[in-house]
Design an enzyme around this catalytic site. Structure first.
Site, PDB file in Angstrom:
ATOM      1  N   LYS A  43       0.881  -1.170   0.000  1.00  0.00           N
ATOM      2  CA  LYS A  43       0.000   0.000   0.000  1.00  0.00           C
ATOM      3  C   LYS A  43       0.915   1.215   0.000  1.00  0.00           C
ATOM      4  O   LYS A  43       1.381   1.669   1.039  1.00  0.00           O
ATOM      5  CB  LYS A  43      -0.868  -0.017   1.255  1.00  0.00           C
ATOM      6  CG  LYS A  43      -2.201   0.663   1.131  1.00  0.00           C
ATOM      7  CD  LYS A  43      -2.139   2.127   0.772  1.00  0.00           C
ATOM      8  CE  LYS A  43      -1.800   3.039   1.908  1.00  0.00           C
ATOM      9  NZ  LYS A  43      -1.514   4.432   1.465  1.00  0.00           N
ATOM     10  N   GLY A  55       6.948   5.385   7.631  1.00  0.00           N
ATOM     11  CA  GLY A  55       6.206   6.636   7.554  1.00  0.00           C
ATOM     12  C   GLY A  55       6.398   7.444   8.819  1.00  0.00           C
ATOM     13  O   GLY A  55       7.399   7.277   9.535  1.00  0.00           O
ATOM     14  N   SER A  56       5.436   8.279   9.109  1.00  0.00           N
ATOM     15  CA  SER A  56       5.583   9.202  10.235  1.00  0.00           C
ATOM     16  C   SER A  56       5.399   8.481  11.578  1.00  0.00           C
ATOM     17  O   SER A  56       4.740   7.437  11.656  1.00  0.00           O
ATOM     18  CB  SER A  56       4.552  10.322  10.120  1.00  0.00           C
ATOM     19  OG  SER A  56       3.258   9.771  10.222  1.00  0.00           O
ATOM     20  N   GLU A  97       9.382   1.778  10.708  1.00  0.00           N
ATOM     21  CA  GLU A  97      10.529   2.654  10.390  1.00  0.00           C
ATOM     22  C   GLU A  97       9.958   4.068  10.320  1.00  0.00           C
ATOM     23  O   GLU A  97       9.223   4.401   9.393  1.00  0.00           O
ATOM     24  CB  GLU A  97      11.163   2.294   9.041  1.00  0.00           C
ATOM     25  CG  GLU A  97      11.110   0.826   8.613  1.00  0.00           C
ATOM     26  CD  GLU A  97      11.772  -0.115   9.580  1.00  0.00           C
ATOM     27  OE1 GLU A  97      12.772   0.291  10.195  1.00  0.00           O
ATOM     28  OE2 GLU A  97      11.295  -1.240   9.733  1.00  0.00           O
ATOM     29  N   CYS A 104      14.169  10.279   5.646  1.00  0.00           N
ATOM     30  CA  CYS A 104      14.100   9.977   7.083  1.00  0.00           C
ATOM     31  C   CYS A 104      15.438  10.243   7.758  1.00  0.00           C
ATOM     32  O   CYS A 104      15.487  10.710   8.887  1.00  0.00           O
ATOM     33  CB  CYS A 104      13.671   8.532   7.300  1.00  0.00           C
ATOM     34  SG  CYS A 104      14.697   7.353   6.419  1.00  0.00           S
TER      35      CYS A 104
HETATM   36  P1  NAD Z   1       2.612   8.996   6.707  1.00  0.00           P
HETATM   37  O1  NAD Z   1       2.719   8.378   8.044  1.00  0.00           O
HETATM   38  O2  NAD Z   1       1.716  10.156   6.530  1.00  0.00           O
HETATM   39  O3  NAD Z   1       2.135   7.921   5.628  1.00  0.00           O
HETATM   40  C1  NAD Z   1       2.869   6.722   5.395  1.00  0.00           C
HETATM   41  C2  NAD Z   1       1.930   5.672   4.832  1.00  0.00           C
HETATM   42  O4  NAD Z   1       0.964   5.318   5.813  1.00  0.00           O
HETATM   43  C3  NAD Z   1       1.133   6.142   3.617  1.00  0.00           C
HETATM   44  O5  NAD Z   1       1.051   5.065   2.701  1.00  0.00           O
HETATM   45  C4  NAD Z   1      -0.234   6.458   4.205  1.00  0.00           C
HETATM   46  O6  NAD Z   1      -1.297   6.365   3.283  1.00  0.00           O
HETATM   47  C5  NAD Z   1      -0.335   5.361   5.255  1.00  0.00           C
HETATM   48  N1  NAD Z   1      -1.275   5.640   6.355  1.00  0.00           N
HETATM   49  C6  NAD Z   1      -1.706   6.839   6.822  1.00  0.00           C
HETATM   50  N2  NAD Z   1      -2.540   6.660   7.870  1.00  0.00           N
HETATM   51  C7  NAD Z   1      -2.633   5.320   8.065  1.00  0.00           C
HETATM   52  C8  NAD Z   1      -3.314   4.499   9.011  1.00  0.00           C
HETATM   53  N3  NAD Z   1      -4.069   5.021   9.974  1.00  0.00           N
HETATM   54  N4  NAD Z   1      -3.164   3.158   8.921  1.00  0.00           N
HETATM   55  C9  NAD Z   1      -2.364   2.619   7.985  1.00  0.00           C
HETATM   56  N5  NAD Z   1      -1.701   3.325   7.055  1.00  0.00           N
HETATM   57  C10 NAD Z   1      -1.820   4.672   7.102  1.00  0.00           C
HETATM   58  O7  NAD Z   1       4.106   9.356   6.276  1.00  0.00           O
HETATM   59  P2  NAD Z   1       4.575  10.113   4.973  1.00  0.00           P
HETATM   60  O8  NAD Z   1       4.224  11.559   5.111  1.00  0.00           O
HETATM   61  O9  NAD Z   1       4.122   9.378   3.765  1.00  0.00           O
HETATM   62  O10 NAD Z   1       6.171   9.929   5.050  1.00  0.00           O
HETATM   63  C11 NAD Z   1       7.014  10.809   5.707  1.00  0.00           C
HETATM   64  C12 NAD Z   1       7.435  10.233   7.036  1.00  0.00           C
HETATM   65  O11 NAD Z   1       8.030   8.964   6.846  1.00  0.00           O
HETATM   66  C13 NAD Z   1       8.497  11.067   7.729  1.00  0.00           C
HETATM   67  O12 NAD Z   1       8.185  11.168   9.094  1.00  0.00           O
HETATM   68  C14 NAD Z   1       9.765  10.247   7.537  1.00  0.00           C
HETATM   69  O13 NAD Z   1      10.756  10.473   8.506  1.00  0.00           O
HETATM   70  C15 NAD Z   1       9.238   8.868   7.576  1.00  0.00           C
HETATM   71  N6  NAD Z   1      10.160   7.947   6.922  1.00  0.00           N
HETATM   72  C16 NAD Z   1      10.841   7.036   7.683  1.00  0.00           C
HETATM   73  C17 NAD Z   1      11.769   6.173   7.084  1.00  0.00           C
HETATM   74  C18 NAD Z   1      12.566   5.169   7.885  1.00  0.00           C
HETATM   75  O14 NAD Z   1      13.114   4.235   7.307  1.00  0.00           O
HETATM   76  N7  NAD Z   1      12.667   5.324   9.191  1.00  0.00           N
HETATM   77  C19 NAD Z   1      11.974   6.244   5.710  1.00  0.00           C
HETATM   78  C20 NAD Z   1      11.262   7.192   4.980  1.00  0.00           C
HETATM   79  C21 NAD Z   1      10.331   8.027   5.594  1.00  0.00           C
END
Ligand code: NAD
Length: 506
Positions: free
Chosen positions: A166, A215-216, A237, A271
């Site tokens: 996803k 993600g976040s 992550e 990240c």
């Molecule tokens: P996000 O958390 O907004 O979204 C990430 C994913 O989660 C998307 O596919 C989104 O549709 C999905 N999502 C959102 N709400 C959800 C829920 N309730 N249940 C399940 N899935 C859900 O993050 P973003 O804005 O896409 O990415 C940026 C963030 O990702 C930054 O904080 C960055 O530091 C982090 N990041 C971490 C790493 C790592 O390896 N540690 C790598 C890249 C990015």
């Protein structure tokens, strides 16, 4: 699989033109459940292929990815707006990781036979087996759509799991295309796509057996809660606020160049972007001059080919966070050495160097995810380490010093999952044998290394004895008698004690 993919279409906006650059199918929660059910049906045959059979399909897939690298880069550029120089390297980095796991999966997943640890277990044979989870859900972000989806999906497939991905609703085009590649090579239907935003992601968490999320931190917490209710395992992550420490003895030209790259790659939307820079005071001014020279020479011109260095921020929301952090820093006394304002076109923010910053400012405490380099003067390395550790995040860090030995010593004092010494902040991410893990609010679990594939498995231990050979331990079985219990006690004591008096109880 195609028949259960939705007819609903999700538009994808180009951050450069702000118009729709493509569409992908959007999956309702019911459709996600149906996709996962289909993956569940096909997973046993996939697992039965064995590592060699699965690795053969993955090798074919590698060839498809390489053959289609240019088109994948075009899709990435159109949905992220990143420079072509950055879009083209996602496939090679995925392929390098794919080869690492394809070459090592048999070894990492082989049955293990730990040696008995002492007299108590001497007659027993142990077998530890790695049994794949049936369906793994990979939920990924928008900043490196292909790498952050396939880096996790490939080891899961090699482990024998089926995988549903996803991608971010902002950048699903390239991921949707590479899923078609799996179909195109005729591979078994164990790798599927789900399009949509948070509700689709939540439906994935509701149906799979293991969640691999990038993600976040905010979304990571929500996923951990949901997975906790289902009692399924997960690896998260999450975000970071990575520090760089520049020692007085560092090669300042090299450090300025490595830090500028590590902070501004993908316009700082990474990240492990360097988001805070601590410099020993004796070299602070000289370092800042060199950094400003590097950063102000970068091109940010609205192009997305090879003739630009920095692209736009992915969304208006992201732009607003960056603007807010810079405004807050200036309000609290920070000095703008270069940049500091929106760029030429909507969505662009100039690469910015700030000095006179401190930990009262958002830009030093919260994840900015933009092209901002705040530089803080520190008394010495102890002061730098103290400030570097003063964060809720613990993802990565860099250390710059003439002495690699000293750099490694400083690295061991940092509360983060990965440190690059005299290298840019993303360097460890392509050293696949070394695990990449987030500490504190930066994650749970991790990717790469042996655990990067074993995590997709349940572990089954089989302990076997030949009847009668564990006779001493059999003394503990029914029926209890004083003589047998005493004899067993003597035996236990003998195995536990480490000196003759305690072994014999005298
Ligand atoms: P996000 O958390 O907004 O979204 C990430 C994913 O989660 C998307 O596919 C989104 O549709 C999905 N999502 C959102 N709400 C959800 C829920 N309730 N249940 C399940 N899935 C859900 O993050 P973003 O804005 O896409 O990415 C940026 C963030 O990702 C930054 O904080 C960055 O530091 C982090 N990041 C971490 C790493 C790592 O390896 N540690 C790598 C890249 C990015």
């Amino acid at each position: 699989m195609t028949e259960i993919i939705a007819e609903l279409q999700l538009p994808v906006l180009s951050p450069l033109t702000r118009t729709a650059t493509g569409f992908v199918p959007e999956s309702t929660p019911e459709q996600v459940a149906a996709i996962v059910a289909s993956l569940r049906d096909h997973q046993p045959d996939w697992a039965a292929l064995g590592v060699a059979g699965r690795a053969a399909w993955v090798a074919k897939y590698r060839d498809w990815l390489l053959d289609n690298q240019d088109h994948i880069a075009d899709l990435l550029r159109s949905e992220t707006g990143k420079p072509r120089a950055e879009a083209v390297f996602e496939v090679p980095f995925v392929v390098d990781e794919l080869n690492y796991y394809a070459n090592n999966a048999a070894k990492f997943l082989a049955d293990e036979h730990p040696r008995p640890h002492g007299l108590m277990t001497a007659g027993r044979r142990m077998t530890v087996r790695y049994v794949p989870h049936q369906v793994v859900g990979v939920i990924s972000p928008w900043n490196f759509p292909i790498a952050l989806t396939l880096w996790d999906a490939i080891p899961a497939l090699l482990a024998g799991a089926a995988v549903i991905v996803k991608p971010s609703e902002h950048t699903p085009l390239a991921v949707h295309y590479v899923l078609k590649g799996w179909e195109e090579i005729g591979a078994p239907p164990v790798f599927a796509f789900a399009g949509g935003a948070g509700a689709t992601g939540a439906a994935v968490v509701d149906n799979v057996d293991f969640v691999q999320f990038t993600g976040s931190t905010r979304t990571g917490r929500a996923i951990a809660e949901q997975a906790g209710r289902r009692l399924i395992p997960y690896s998260l992550e999450l975000g970071g606020k990575d520090p760089a420490i520049v020692a007085a003895d560092a090669d300042l030209d090299y450090a300025a160049s490595g830090i500028a790259f590590g902070a501004l790659l993908n316009s700082g939307q990474m990240c492990v972007s360097t988001e805070r820079i601590y410099v020993e005071e004796s070299v602070h001014d000289e370092f800042v001059d060199k950094l400003v020279a590097q950063v102000s020479a970068l091109r940010q011109n609205g192009e997305s080919g090879f003739e630009t260095d920095l692209g736009p921020l992915i969304t208006d929301e992201q732009f607003t966070i960056v603007e807010k952090h810079v405004a807050d820093a200036i309000h609290r006394g920070a000095v703008v050495k270069t940049g500091g304002k929106p760029g030429l076109a909507p969505g662009f923010f100039e690469p910015t160097v700030l000095t006179n910053v401190d930990h009262s400012m958002l830009v030093m405490r919260e994840e900015t995810f933009g092209p901002i380099l705040p530089v803080m003067r520190v008394r010495d390395i102890d002061h730098a380490v103290e400030l570097a550790n003063d964060s809720v995040y613990g993802l990565g860090a860099t250390v710059w010093t003439a002495s690699t030995k000293r750099g490694k010593e400083i690295a061991q004092r940092l509360e983060v999952g990965a440190v690059d010494v005299n290298d840019t902040s993303a360097a460890h991410l392509i050293c696949f044998p070394a695990p990449s893990t987030g500490w504190k609010s930066s994650g749970i679990g991790g990717r790469f290394g042996i655990d990067g594939i074993r995590k997709y498995c349940k572990v089954r231990s089989v302990v076997s004895s030949v009847p009668g050979t564990a006779a001493a331990v059999q003394m503990a079985w029914f029926p209890y008698t004083a003589a047998r219990s005493k004899a067993f006690g003597v035996f236990m004591r003998f195995t536990g004690g480490r000196d003759i008096r305690r072994r014999l109880g005298i």
